[in-house]
Design a protein around this motif. Sequence first.
Motif, short mmCIF file in Angstrom:
data_model
loop_
_atom_site.label_atom_id
_atom_site.label_comp_id
_atom_site.label_asym_id
_atom_site.label_seq_id
_atom_site.Cartn_x
_atom_site.Cartn_y
_atom_site.Cartn_z
N ARG A 38 -0.14 8.50 14.29
CA ARG A 38 0.71 8.04 13.25
C ARG A 38 0.14 6.77 12.57
O ARG A 38 -0.64 5.98 13.11
N GLN A 39 0.66 6.51 11.37
CA GLN A 39 0.13 5.39 10.50
C GLN A 39 1.28 4.88 9.90
O GLN A 39 1.79 5.34 9.05
N ALA A 40 1.68 3.47 10.19
CA ALA A 40 2.79 2.63 9.43
C ALA A 40 2.06 1.74 8.42
O ALA A 40 0.96 1.39 8.44
N PRO A 41 3.02 1.64 7.32
CA PRO A 41 2.52 0.83 6.33
C PRO A 41 1.79 -0.43 6.72
O PRO A 41 2.27 -1.42 7.53
N GLY A 42 0.37 -0.72 6.36
CA GLY A 42 -0.05 -1.87 6.59
C GLY A 42 -0.82 -1.95 7.85
O GLY A 42 -1.12 -2.91 8.26
N LYS A 43 -0.84 -1.00 8.75
CA LYS A 43 -1.01 -0.95 9.92
C LYS A 43 -2.19 0.37 10.16
O LYS A 43 -2.32 1.13 9.29
N GLU A 44 -2.92 0.02 11.33
CA GLU A 44 -4.06 1.29 11.34
C GLU A 44 -3.37 2.49 12.05
O GLU A 44 -2.29 2.35 12.60
N ARG A 45 -4.27 3.45 11.84
CA ARG A 45 -3.58 4.75 12.50
C ARG A 45 -3.61 4.70 14.01
O ARG A 45 -4.62 4.12 14.63
N GLU A 46 -2.74 5.39 14.72
CA GLU A 46 -2.53 4.80 16.15
C GLU A 46 -2.28 6.21 16.82
O GLU A 46 -1.77 7.21 16.08
N PHE A 47 -2.69 6.36 18.21
CA PHE A 47 -2.47 7.82 18.92
C PHE A 47 -0.93 7.47 19.34
O PHE A 47 -0.55 6.68 19.64
N VAL A 48 -0.61 8.74 19.40
CA VAL A 48 0.96 8.99 19.81
C VAL A 48 0.89 9.87 20.91
O VAL A 48 1.43 9.60 22.03
N ALA A 49 0.50 11.24 20.96
CA ALA A 49 0.26 12.02 22.07
C ALA A 49 -0.66 13.01 22.03
O ALA A 49 -1.14 13.38 20.76
N ALA A 50 -0.90 13.79 22.95
CA ALA A 50 -2.01 14.83 22.83
C ALA A 50 -1.78 15.75 23.99
O ALA A 50 -1.06 15.52 24.76
N ILE A 51 -2.06 17.04 23.81
CA ILE A 51 -2.10 18.13 24.69
C ILE A 51 -3.11 19.01 24.81
O ILE A 51 -4.08 19.16 23.73
N GLY A 52 -3.32 19.57 25.97
CA GLY A 52 -4.56 20.35 26.27
C GLY A 52 -4.55 21.55 25.83
O GLY A 52 -3.45 22.16 25.31
N LEU A 53 -5.56 22.46 25.97
CA LEU A 53 -5.62 23.61 25.51
C LEU A 53 -4.83 24.61 25.73
O LEU A 53 -4.07 25.30 24.84
N ARG A 54 -4.05 24.43 27.00
CA ARG A 54 -3.08 25.61 27.72
C ARG A 54 -1.75 25.01 27.59
O ARG A 54 -0.84 25.62 28.16
N GLY A 55 -1.62 23.71 27.33
CA GLY A 55 -0.25 22.97 27.44
C GLY A 55 0.07 22.52 28.46
O GLY A 55 0.94 21.85 28.79
N ASP A 56 -1.03 22.50 29.66
CA ASP A 56 -0.84 22.16 30.96
C ASP A 56 -1.12 20.48 31.20
O ASP A 56 -0.94 20.07 32.33
N TYR A 57 -1.58 19.85 30.06
CA TYR A 57 -1.91 18.62 30.42
C TYR A 57 -1.49 17.83 29.03
O TYR A 57 -1.70 18.03 27.90
N THR A 58 -0.51 16.84 29.39
CA THR A 58 -0.01 16.02 27.87
C THR A 58 -0.39 14.54 28.42
O THR A 58 -0.26 14.10 29.60
N VAL A 59 -0.38 13.74 27.18
CA VAL A 59 -0.50 12.16 27.44
C VAL A 59 0.07 11.63 26.43
O VAL A 59 0.03 12.15 25.19
N TYR A 60 0.74 10.33 26.66
CA TYR A 60 1.45 9.89 25.54
C TYR A 60 1.21 8.26 25.48
O TYR A 60 0.80 7.66 26.38
N LYS A 61 1.34 7.86 24.31
CA LYS A 61 1.47 6.41 23.86
C LYS A 61 2.63 5.88 24.66
O LYS A 61 3.65 6.18 24.79
N ASP A 62 2.52 4.67 25.43
CA ASP A 62 3.17 4.13 26.35
C ASP A 62 4.75 3.99 25.80
O ASP A 62 5.90 4.25 26.23
N SER A 63 4.70 3.66 24.41
CA SER A 63 6.17 3.30 23.63
C SER A 63 7.04 4.41 23.43
O SER A 63 8.04 4.31 23.11
N VAL A 64 6.29 5.72 23.65
CA VAL A 64 6.92 7.09 23.25
C VAL A 64 7.48 7.66 24.33
O VAL A 64 8.05 8.84 24.45
#
Length: 126
Positions: A38-64
């Motif tokens: 995601r990218q908020a106005p005036g800020k750099e784009r940042e990671f939010v969440a990601a998921i592996g090929l089969r959906g068996d692994y996920t990772v999140y930004k701490d604040s979400v």
Amino acid sequence: QVQLVESGGGLVQAGGSLRLSCVGSGRTFSSYHMGWFRQAPGKEREFVAAIGLRGDYTVYKDSVKGRFTISRDNAKNTVYLQMDSLKPEDTAVYYCAADRTSRPRPSQAMGVYDYWGQGTQVTVSS
């Protein structure tokens, strides 16, 4: 090559929910790790969440963590981001991205993602 199209953004009050979708073209969707940024106005784009090929692994930004859930349906070439308990600071343009890699797990690094959608606006009012 894969083309990505996001949808589901909009205006919501604080505490509300939205579900973003990202549909990918092509027959190799299941061979990509997928991420949301995601990218908020005036800020750099940042990671939010990601998921592996089969959906068996996920990772999140701490604040979400505990509020957002990433999932995927490879049969539909779609990755989702369920966003609950939204806060005004979640306001941003949300992008999905695809990483065509042999890495065992998805990355939080924006630079490793090869393909990006056009983004969808999420606005959370207080």
